[in-house]
Every structure is written in C-alpha cells, then in structure tokens.
Design an enzyme around this catalytic site. Structure first.
Site, PDB file in Angstrom:
ATOM      1  CB  ALA A   1     -46.241   2.093   3.127  1.00 28.83           C
ATOM      2  CB  SER A   2     -49.654   1.998  -1.563  1.00 33.17           C
ATOM      3  OG  SER A   2     -49.863   2.136  -2.935  1.00 33.17           O
ATOM      4  CB  CYS A   3     -46.269   5.401  -4.610  1.00 36.81           C
ATOM      5  SG  CYS A   3     -44.974   5.867  -3.477  1.00 36.81           S
ATOM      6  CB  VAL A   4     -50.173   3.113  -7.314  1.00 33.16           C
ATOM      7  CG1 VAL A   4     -49.193   3.757  -8.258  1.00 33.16           C
ATOM      8  CG2 VAL A   4     -49.647   1.783  -6.831  1.00 33.16           C
TER       9      VAL A   4
END
Lengths: 104, 180
Positions: free
Chosen positions: A101-104
């Site tokens: 669920a990470s954006c990076v």
C-alpha cells in the site's frame, strides 16, 4: 473470495490474484503465479521473495527504496530488472503477501 | 486432502485478465515540473515514481524553476517555502515566517519527516525513476534563459527538448499530463 487450485492445494486469493492468507504460500504457488506474470524464477528471484516474506512477517512497510537498499539486490534497477513493470506489486504477489500500500 | 480438481487454476483465473480486458488502463504519463520549491518538486516526483512503479511509461519535463530539481548543485538543497505558504505554519504570523533561519528550519524538519517515510532526496528519487525506465527532459527555452548547459544538469537527464517535442511524449489515447 475466489479460490484457485495450485499443486493440489486450495489457495485463497483476492480479485487481483494476491493470496489472502500468506500461510498458504508454497514454492509451487510462487512458480504458478510467476508463470502467469511471465517471470522465470532464478535464485536471485527466490532471494527477493524470501526477503519480502520475512519483511512482511516482521510487519515492515515495504517500499521500492527499502528493497533497493537491502542486501538482497544491488540497486533499485536490479529489482526492476528482476520483476519488470511494477516490481513491488509483482514480487509481493509472487511472494504471497498482500498488495503493498505504499506510494514510494 | 480436499479435492481441487473442480477449482480453476491460477492461470485460468488470472492469466487472460492481466493482458486482456484492461485496455482502458493508463499507458503513458507526462509529469511537468515548473516550480522549484520542495513541496512542488516532491509532488511531481512522487507521482512520476508512482507511475513507474505501476509499470506505466513515464516521462518528466522540467521547465523554469523546475529545472532546479535536475540541476547538479541545486537539486538536493530545495527549500520548503515558509512565506506565502499559510498551510505550512497555520498559527505563525507571516512576518515570523520571514525571519532569518525560519525557512531553513522548516526545510530541515520536512526533510526529517520525509526520511521517516522512506521518501528519498531529490537526486536519489530521480535515480529511482530512471532505474524503473522513466525518462527526464529539460526545457530548451528555460535552460537557455537561465544560462545553463547540459553539463549543469544531472547525468540522468536524457535530453533538452522543445515544447513541441515534449508534447510528443504525451501522445496516444491512454496518455495523461500532470502539471505542477
């Protein structure tokens, strides 16, 4: 939730094909998912999968950067080379852990 | 052992789906960065890197002060603006925000916060984007206007291009442009 049969076992997955119970994961499951993703698993791939499963078990929040800085790959580039077009998602799927669920 | 003979195999369930039936998915993204503050640069970098992570063909175009993000001696010293940025320090009077050292402090605090969340410095972020297949382009007019040359820009920059050439990067039906 859909179920699929892999190597004679019933595996629970979500609509996107991620395992919903990482305990059901086996190397056969990894091979089957990797085949669908068009990836042939080498020793290096297995190292990454093992690392991801360990990190997940420890409750770590996985990011591309974190994997890139780990000892398991030389760089972010190598991670992309191993699992092209979305390494974190693909590798997580093959490793039988939830979609990151990470954006990076 | 349960009988699994009636269950679909993984390939039957997900094999075709992955390649067919999703033709409306975004295919190509062009992110334009025109500003040189830390908050703007990171907005652009996070969206571009996010697209690369999804396997989307990603291009970045740096123009005007956005060039700072790809300029060797500036990219890792971008500032978090405190003046004229009421969202940052809601309860601090504007005049205080302009005192010497306040912006430096805010920038330092923001960097610390980012590191905590695994958000890399600008230079490393660009390396990650390029490692994943993204491309970086400088704006010809802005490079000329600021008196810069290719040697001033980081090695990851592919080329310096015109607006016309930039628009070609965003061609095709399933393409989008993000302007920051």
């Amino acid at each position: 939730m859909p179920q699929v049969g892999i190597a004679g076992e019933t595996i629970d997955v979500n609509e996107e094909g991620y395992l919903t119970n990482s305990e059901e994961w086996t190397p056969d499951v990894a091979r089957e998912i990797a085949k669908v993703e068009g990836i042939e698993l080498t020793d290096k791939h297995w190292d990454v999968l093992e690392y991801l499963r360990e990190q997940h078990a420890e409750g770590a929040k996985l990011t591309i950067r974190r994997v890139g800085k780990s000892d398991v790959v030389d760089s972010v580039k190598e991670f992309y080379d191993l699992f092209p077009d979305g390494p974190l998602k693909k590798a997580s799927k093959i490793a039988g852990i939830p979609k990151p669920a990470s954006c990076v | 052992m349960s009988d699994t003979s009636e269950l679909a195999s993984y390939a039957e369930q997900f094999g075709q789906e992955a390649t067919n039936g999703e033709d409306d998915r975004l295919e190509r993204l062009l992110v334009i960065l025109s500003k040189g503050s830390m908050e703007d640069a990171y907005a652009a970098l996070i969206m571009a890197n996010g697209a690369v992570m999804e396997g989307i063909e990603t291009h970045m175009f740096f123009t005007f002060f956005g060039l700072d993000a790809i300029t060797k001696d500036k990219q890792d010293t971008l500032h978090m603006p405190t003046v004229g940025n009421p969202a940052l320090m809601r309860n601090v009077p504007t005049m205080v925000a302009g005192l010497p050292g306040v912006e430096a402090l805010a920038t330092k605090m923001m960097r610390g916060k980012m590191e905590e969340h695994d958000i890399p410095p600008v230079s490393e972020f660009l390396e990650m984007i390029v490692a994943g297949g993204g491309t970086l382009h400088g704006c010809d007019l802005a490079v000329e206007m600021f008196g810069l040359g290719p040697e001033d820009l980081v090695d990851e920059v592919e080329d310096i291009i015109t607006v016309g050439e930039m628009l070609e990067l965003a061609g095709g039906e399933r393409s989008q442009v993000i302007f920051v």
